[in-house]
Design an enzyme around this catalytic site. Sequence first.
Site, PDB file in Angstrom:
ATOM      1  N   GLU A 275      -2.210  97.023 -39.602  1.00 25.12           N
ATOM      2  CA  GLU A 275      -1.880  95.934 -38.670  1.00 25.12           C
ATOM      3  C   GLU A 275      -1.510  94.659 -39.432  1.00 25.12           C
ATOM      4  O   GLU A 275      -2.171  93.624 -39.280  1.00 25.12           O
ATOM      5  CB  GLU A 275      -3.086  95.650 -37.763  1.00 25.12           C
ATOM      6  N   CYS A 343      -2.154  61.193 -32.062  1.00 24.39           N
ATOM      7  CA  CYS A 343      -3.164  60.156 -32.161  1.00 24.39           C
ATOM      8  C   CYS A 343      -4.524  60.691 -32.539  1.00 24.39           C
ATOM      9  O   CYS A 343      -5.498  60.518 -31.789  1.00 24.39           O
ATOM     10  CB  CYS A 343      -3.200  59.374 -30.856  1.00 24.39           C
TER      11      CYS A 343
HETATM   12  N1  LLP Z   1      -5.444  92.918 -36.686  1.00 25.01           N
HETATM   13  C1  LLP Z   1      -6.351  92.201 -35.996  1.00 25.01           C
HETATM   14  C2  LLP Z   1      -7.294  92.886 -35.101  1.00 25.01           C
HETATM   15  C3  LLP Z   1      -6.393  90.802 -36.149  1.00 25.01           C
HETATM   16  O1  LLP Z   1      -7.291  90.089 -35.474  1.00 25.01           O
HETATM   17  C4  LLP Z   1      -5.460  90.155 -37.017  1.00 25.01           C
HETATM   18  C5  LLP Z   1      -5.475  88.701 -37.185  1.00 25.01           C
HETATM   19  C6  LLP Z   1      -4.524  90.957 -37.692  1.00 25.01           C
HETATM   20  C7  LLP Z   1      -4.547  92.336 -37.509  1.00 25.01           C
HETATM   21  C8  LLP Z   1      -3.476  90.382 -38.606  1.00 25.01           C
HETATM   22  O2  LLP Z   1      -4.027  89.751 -39.712  1.00 25.01           O
HETATM   23  P1  LLP Z   1      -3.069  89.213 -40.874  1.00 25.01           P
HETATM   24  O3  LLP Z   1      -2.416  90.430 -41.520  1.00 25.01           O
HETATM   25  O4  LLP Z   1      -2.057  88.332 -40.273  1.00 25.01           O
HETATM   26  O5  LLP Z   1      -3.981  88.499 -41.782  1.00 25.01           O
HETATM   27  N2  LLP Z   1      -4.534  81.708 -37.149  1.00 25.01           N
HETATM   28  C9  LLP Z   1      -5.038  82.080 -38.453  1.00 25.01           C
HETATM   29  C10 LLP Z   1      -5.072  83.578 -38.664  1.00 25.01           C
HETATM   30  C11 LLP Z   1      -5.842  84.332 -37.603  1.00 25.01           C
HETATM   31  C12 LLP Z   1      -5.814  85.806 -37.779  1.00 25.01           C
HETATM   32  C13 LLP Z   1      -6.362  86.498 -36.576  1.00 25.01           C
HETATM   33  N3  LLP Z   1      -6.344  87.927 -36.636  1.00 25.01           N
HETATM   34  C14 LLP Z   1      -4.221  81.370 -39.523  1.00 25.01           C
HETATM   35  O6  LLP Z   1      -3.334  80.591 -39.193  1.00 25.01           O
HETATM   36  O7  LLP Z   1      -4.490  81.513 -40.713  1.00 25.01           O
END
Ligand code: LLP
Length: 426
Positions: A275, A343
């Site tokens: 994922e 702000c």
């Molecule tokens: N699978 C699941 C169940 C997840 O919750 C997430 C991310 C991913 C896959 C993908 O993860 P990645 O490969 O993108 O690391 N808003 C935060 C990141 C939150 C990630 C949430 N879950 C940021 O801006 O760093």
Amino acid sequence: MNPFPIVAGELYAEEVPLSRIAAEVGTPVYVYSRAALERNATAFRDAVAPLGDPLCAFAVKANPNLAVLRVLAAQGFGADVVSGGELRRARAAGIAADKIVFSGVGKTAAELTLALEERIGQINIESVEEADELSAIAAARGVQAVCALRVNPDVDAGTHDKISTGKADSKFGVPLAEAVEVYDRMATLPGLAPCGVALHIGSQLADLAPLERAFTRLGNLVTRLRQKGHAITRVDLGGGLGIPYRQGEMFPSLADYAAMVARVTRSWDVRLIFEPGRIIVGDAGVLLTRVVRVKRGAANPFVVVDAAMNDLARPAMYGAWHDFMPVRASGARMVANIVGPICETGDTFATGREIDRLESGDLAVFRTAGAYGATMASSYNSRGFVPEVLVDADRFAVVADRIAPDAIMAAERVPDWLSDDAGQAR
Ligand code: LLP
């Protein structure tokens, strides 16, 4: 391939000058490179291809734009979704239902029903309560819900607390110690067709060791489940791979990741699911912004840009670093605080950052903004929603319109009883 090259002193997206996009679409605006998306998707797919025939399910939350999803669908990607809205987007972008995995601790009855109606590939169950609810919904509809159990392996992913998801006290999945019992129950519930297990321990991981620890624990669980007679055919290893946000930062390579996965999963005999989110879209996007003014400050000048924390929340939320560079470098340098117009003091992108000297009206970009950028935008301070542009070689298209503050206001209503005379008199 550099998706954002400097051509004759000016920053481009592929073959399009960013200044042209700013002139035609306005700022702030997210700009994505199709070539970079395809490069990243291909690199990921190729790295994991030797691991059997894995499903690469893009984590839609990282960048849910329809055009971005369409590019990834054409690369053979499925989708990891966490809401009915994401599920609909994935389908609208042409991602086959059987390549969709639905994760999340709070799927509602309506969302579970939608997943069954769409016949998606897999629902990742995150609690015994959810298993019971999905069973009831599926049984009432006379269908079998293909599902996996998400476990919480209790490892510290070593990343920012707000994006760690695999520690014992995290809300995600069921504790490893309870996994066999919950899986036994799932296997007896009507309407459920359990096929395996899943995990995701956190995001922006800089080190493979926590992932390896978690995968090893998951492998032990697979053995225990098989000993109890369960047919485990799929294991979902989640996402989480980190990417460099500062020039020069080093992260584990996809080759190292794939080699580690190959080592740990060698004897599993399952279809693996990945994922990935950030690693596919992160460096494929920039947030293009214009300097509103440069204001004198006590320590450093403030470079006030027209993008703000509502457009790119990561610095305010996680203290995240995004490289900042001018579209046309002046040659001179300055040390500045880069801030948005909102702000609150949290609307700060960088403090004491050494950058090229910028003046009012100059264009600049926050780099590596393709993941968790536009998707986390809000309309705070009654600002609109930032538009998105996809570049493909020498052409570009607006793939998400700017939503003006008035359009947001138009969705609000003042009830009669606030506007009648009696109401005013009281
Ligand atoms: N699978 C699941 C169940 C997840 O919750 C997430 C991310 C991913 C896959 C993908 O993860 P990645 O490969 O993108 O690391 N808003 C935060 C990141 C939150 C990630 C949430 N879950 C940021 O801006 O760093």
